[in-house]
Motif scaffolding. Structure first.
Motif, PDB file in Angstrom:
ATOM      1  N   ASN A  11       0.822  -1.212   0.000  1.00  0.00           N
ATOM      2  CA  ASN A  11       0.000   0.000   0.000  1.00  0.00           C
ATOM      3  C   ASN A  11       0.857   1.263   0.000  1.00  0.00           C
ATOM      4  O   ASN A  11       0.538   2.243  -0.692  1.00  0.00           O
ATOM      5  CB  ASN A  11      -0.948   0.004   1.203  1.00  0.00           C
ATOM      6  N   VAL A  12       1.954   1.259   0.759  1.00  0.00           N
ATOM      7  CA  VAL A  12       2.838   2.427   0.773  1.00  0.00           C
ATOM      8  C   VAL A  12       3.541   2.565  -0.577  1.00  0.00           C
ATOM      9  O   VAL A  12       3.747   3.677  -1.067  1.00  0.00           O
ATOM     10  CB  VAL A  12       3.847   2.345   1.930  1.00  0.00           C
ATOM     11  N   MET A  13       3.900   1.449  -1.182  1.00  0.00           N
ATOM     12  CA  MET A  13       4.472   1.501  -2.535  1.00  0.00           C
ATOM     13  C   MET A  13       3.500   2.164  -3.500  1.00  0.00           C
ATOM     14  O   MET A  13       3.871   3.024  -4.303  1.00  0.00           O
ATOM     15  CB  MET A  13       4.803   0.092  -3.026  1.00  0.00           C
ATOM     16  N   LYS A  14       2.236   1.783  -3.400  1.00  0.00           N
ATOM     17  CA  LYS A  14       1.219   2.342  -4.293  1.00  0.00           C
ATOM     18  C   LYS A  14       0.947   3.807  -3.982  1.00  0.00           C
ATOM     19  O   LYS A  14       0.747   4.621  -4.883  1.00  0.00           O
ATOM     20  CB  LYS A  14      -0.070   1.524  -4.176  1.00  0.00           C
ATOM     21  N   GLN A  15       0.938   4.159  -2.697  1.00  0.00           N
ATOM     22  CA  GLN A  15       0.612   5.532  -2.300  1.00  0.00           C
ATOM     23  C   GLN A  15       1.724   6.511  -2.668  1.00  0.00           C
ATOM     24  O   GLN A  15       1.452   7.597  -3.201  1.00  0.00           O
ATOM     25  CB  GLN A  15       0.343   5.571  -0.795  1.00  0.00           C
ATOM     26  N   THR A  16       2.980   6.161  -2.355  1.00  0.00           N
ATOM     27  CA  THR A  16       4.088   7.090  -2.603  1.00  0.00           C
ATOM     28  C   THR A  16       4.628   6.970  -4.022  1.00  0.00           C
ATOM     29  O   THR A  16       5.078   7.958  -4.604  1.00  0.00           O
ATOM     30  CB  THR A  16       5.239   6.866  -1.607  1.00  0.00           C
ATOM     31  N   GLY A  17       4.623   5.755  -4.572  1.00  0.00           N
ATOM     32  CA  GLY A  17       5.046   5.549  -5.943  1.00  0.00           C
ATOM     33  C   GLY A  17       6.541   5.461  -6.173  1.00  0.00           C
ATOM     34  O   GLY A  17       6.992   5.397  -7.315  1.00  0.00           O
ATOM     35  N   MET A  18       7.341   5.431  -5.097  1.00  0.00           N
ATOM     36  CA  MET A  18       8.793   5.402  -5.301  1.00  0.00           C
ATOM     37  C   MET A  18       9.512   4.682  -4.171  1.00  0.00           C
ATOM     38  O   MET A  18       9.186   4.865  -2.998  1.00  0.00           O
ATOM     39  CB  MET A  18       9.348   6.820  -5.414  1.00  0.00           C
ATOM     40  N   VAL A  19      10.502   3.887  -4.555  1.00  0.00           N
ATOM     41  CA  VAL A  19      11.369   3.209  -3.593  1.00  0.00           C
ATOM     42  C   VAL A  19      12.820   3.576  -3.911  1.00  0.00           C
ATOM     43  O   VAL A  19      13.374   3.099  -4.904  1.00  0.00           O
ATOM     44  CB  VAL A  19      11.201   1.679  -3.655  1.00  0.00           C
ATOM     45  N   PRO A  20      13.453   4.433  -3.115  1.00  0.00           N
ATOM     46  CA  PRO A  20      14.874   4.709  -3.316  1.00  0.00           C
ATOM     47  C   PRO A  20      15.704   3.450  -3.033  1.00  0.00           C
ATOM     48  O   PRO A  20      15.359   2.655  -2.140  1.00  0.00           O
ATOM     49  CB  PRO A  20      15.178   5.798  -2.287  1.00  0.00           C
ATOM     50  N   TRP A 178       6.819   6.247 -17.496  1.00  0.00           N
ATOM     51  CA  TRP A 178       6.543   5.032 -16.721  1.00  0.00           C
ATOM     52  C   TRP A 178       5.120   5.009 -16.168  1.00  0.00           C
ATOM     53  O   TRP A 178       4.415   3.998 -16.287  1.00  0.00           O
ATOM     54  CB  TRP A 178       7.546   4.913 -15.573  1.00  0.00           C
ATOM     55  N   PHE A 179       4.697   6.114 -15.554  1.00  0.00           N
ATOM     56  CA  PHE A 179       3.392   6.097 -14.885  1.00  0.00           C
ATOM     57  C   PHE A 179       2.238   6.135 -15.889  1.00  0.00           C
ATOM     58  O   PHE A 179       1.178   5.556 -15.633  1.00  0.00           O
ATOM     59  CB  PHE A 179       3.301   7.224 -13.851  1.00  0.00           C
ATOM     60  N   LYS A 180       2.425   6.769 -17.010  1.00  0.00           N
ATOM     61  CA  LYS A 180       1.380   6.724 -18.037  1.00  0.00           C
ATOM     62  C   LYS A 180       1.248   5.319 -18.613  1.00  0.00           C
ATOM     63  O   LYS A 180       0.177   4.943 -19.105  1.00  0.00           O
ATOM     64  CB  LYS A 180       1.673   7.738 -19.136  1.00  0.00           C
ATOM     65  N   ALA A 181       2.340   4.546 -18.558  1.00  0.00           N
ATOM     66  CA  ALA A 181       2.293   3.161 -19.030  1.00  0.00           C
ATOM     67  C   ALA A 181       1.581   2.252 -18.039  1.00  0.00           C
ATOM     68  O   ALA A 181       1.162   1.152 -18.399  1.00  0.00           O
ATOM     69  CB  ALA A 181       3.706   2.646 -19.291  1.00  0.00           C
ATOM     70  N   GLY A 182       1.467   2.710 -16.762  1.00  0.00           N
ATOM     71  CA  GLY A 182       0.704   1.934 -15.790  1.00  0.00           C
ATOM     72  C   GLY A 182       1.472   1.336 -14.638  1.00  0.00           C
ATOM     73  O   GLY A 182       0.955   0.445 -13.946  1.00  0.00           O
ATOM     74  N   SER A 218       3.036  12.131  -7.575  1.00  0.00           N
ATOM     75  CA  SER A 218       1.719  12.386  -6.998  1.00  0.00           C
ATOM     76  C   SER A 218       0.782  13.014  -8.030  1.00  0.00           C
ATOM     77  O   SER A 218      -0.395  12.646  -8.131  1.00  0.00           O
ATOM     78  CB  SER A 218       1.850  13.306  -5.784  1.00  0.00           C
ATOM     79  N   THR A 219       1.324  13.947  -8.807  1.00  0.00           N
ATOM     80  CA  THR A 219       0.520  14.596  -9.849  1.00  0.00           C
ATOM     81  C   THR A 219       0.132  13.598 -10.935  1.00  0.00           C
ATOM     82  O   THR A 219      -1.017  13.588 -11.402  1.00  0.00           O
ATOM     83  CB  THR A 219       1.310  15.756 -10.480  1.00  0.00           C
ATOM     84  N   LEU A 220       1.064  12.744 -11.311  1.00  0.00           N
ATOM     85  CA  LEU A 220       0.794  11.760 -12.358  1.00  0.00           C
ATOM     86  C   LEU A 220      -0.232  10.713 -11.911  1.00  0.00           C
ATOM     87  O   LEU A 220      -0.988  10.195 -12.722  1.00  0.00           O
ATOM     88  CB  LEU A 220       2.102  11.068 -12.766  1.00  0.00           C
ATOM     89  N   LYS A 221      -0.235  10.419 -10.612  1.00  0.00           N
ATOM     90  CA  LYS A 221      -1.134   9.389 -10.095  1.00  0.00           C
ATOM     91  C   LYS A 221      -2.530   9.931  -9.792  1.00  0.00           C
ATOM     92  O   LYS A 221      -3.460   9.162  -9.596  1.00  0.00           O
ATOM     93  CB  LYS A 221      -0.544   8.755  -8.833  1.00  0.00           C
TER      94      LYS A 221
END
Length: 222
Positions: A11-20, A178-182, A218-221
């Motif tokens: 869920n945090v992966m989905k919410q934030t969208g990034m893993v450094p 990447w995010f537009k691809a899904g 965040s904007t892209l999601k």
């Protein structure tokens, strides 16, 4: 023991969208880099355990993070066998990331309800990973496959959650592709964890790039 369940991590992966992604053998340097990503808004970090005694470094770092950085979820990457995965989980790893799909790692992680993301490079591997209980599949090396690959597999499998690692940078153009691809989230290493001209980590830039990348995501999601 992990402090977060695999569902909480997903869920945090989905919410934030990034893993450094980051590794350094020096504990004090590692603390500063992790704090820079945390101050920039990251709430996940993959410690890419590629050096000798990496488990000892991770164990100390995770204790420090639990005390000093509330809400930061530490995981371990570059894990290649079940024994290593078990060792890192015993040190409190909240998720395990692998460069390849290995069923022995799936078994030990699932037994402890710890999130695991295997590196996959085909739809067959992705399907098998999901059959083995994977929530978020790592596309690796992401730069080789690119956003078009993600878009193609999301057609027949819209339920698949993908995290490309490699070939991801904190720019609007790259992240938008990447995010537009899904993709669900992205893994980002050296393009985010930057060093200055003197060879030292540029902590201010790491914090700033982390904040900016998360804002773009965040904007892209939305």
């Amino acid at each position: 023991m992990a402090n977060y369940t695999r569902i909480e991590v997903a869920n945090v992966m989905k919410q934030t969208g990034m893993v450094p992604l980051f590794y350094n053998a020096d504990i004090e340097i590692s603390k500063k880099v992790i704090k820079a990503t945390y101050d920039g808004g990251a709430r996940l970090l993959e410690f890419t355990a590629r050096g000798d005694f990496a488990h000892e470094v991770f164990g100390e770092l995770n204790k420090w993070v639990l005390k000093e950085l509330p809400g930061m979820i530490m995981g371990v990457g570059s894990v290649t066998d079940a024994a290593s995965a078990s060792r890192f989980m015993a040190l409190g790893a909240n998720f395990i990331v692998t460069p390849v799909l290995r069923e022995d790692i799936a078994i030990v992680c699932n037994r402890r309800k710890v999130a695991w993301s295997p590196g996959c490079g085909s739809l067959t591997e992705i399907c098998r990973a999901e059959e083995l209980g994977c929530e978020v599949v790592k596309l690796f090396p992401g730069g080789i496959y690119g956003p078009d690959f993600v878009k193609a597999i999301k057609g027949p499998q819209p339920w698949t959650s993908v995290m490309p690692t490699g070939g991801v940078s904190p720019t609007k153009e790259n992240l938008e592709g990447w995010f537009k691809a899904g993709v669900t989230c992205v893994g980002m290493g050296s393009k985010l964890i930057a060093k200055g001209a003197d060879g030292n980590y540029d902590l201010a830039k790491i914090e700033s790039d982390t904040r900016n990348a998360l804002s773009i995501i965040s904007t892209l999601k939305s």
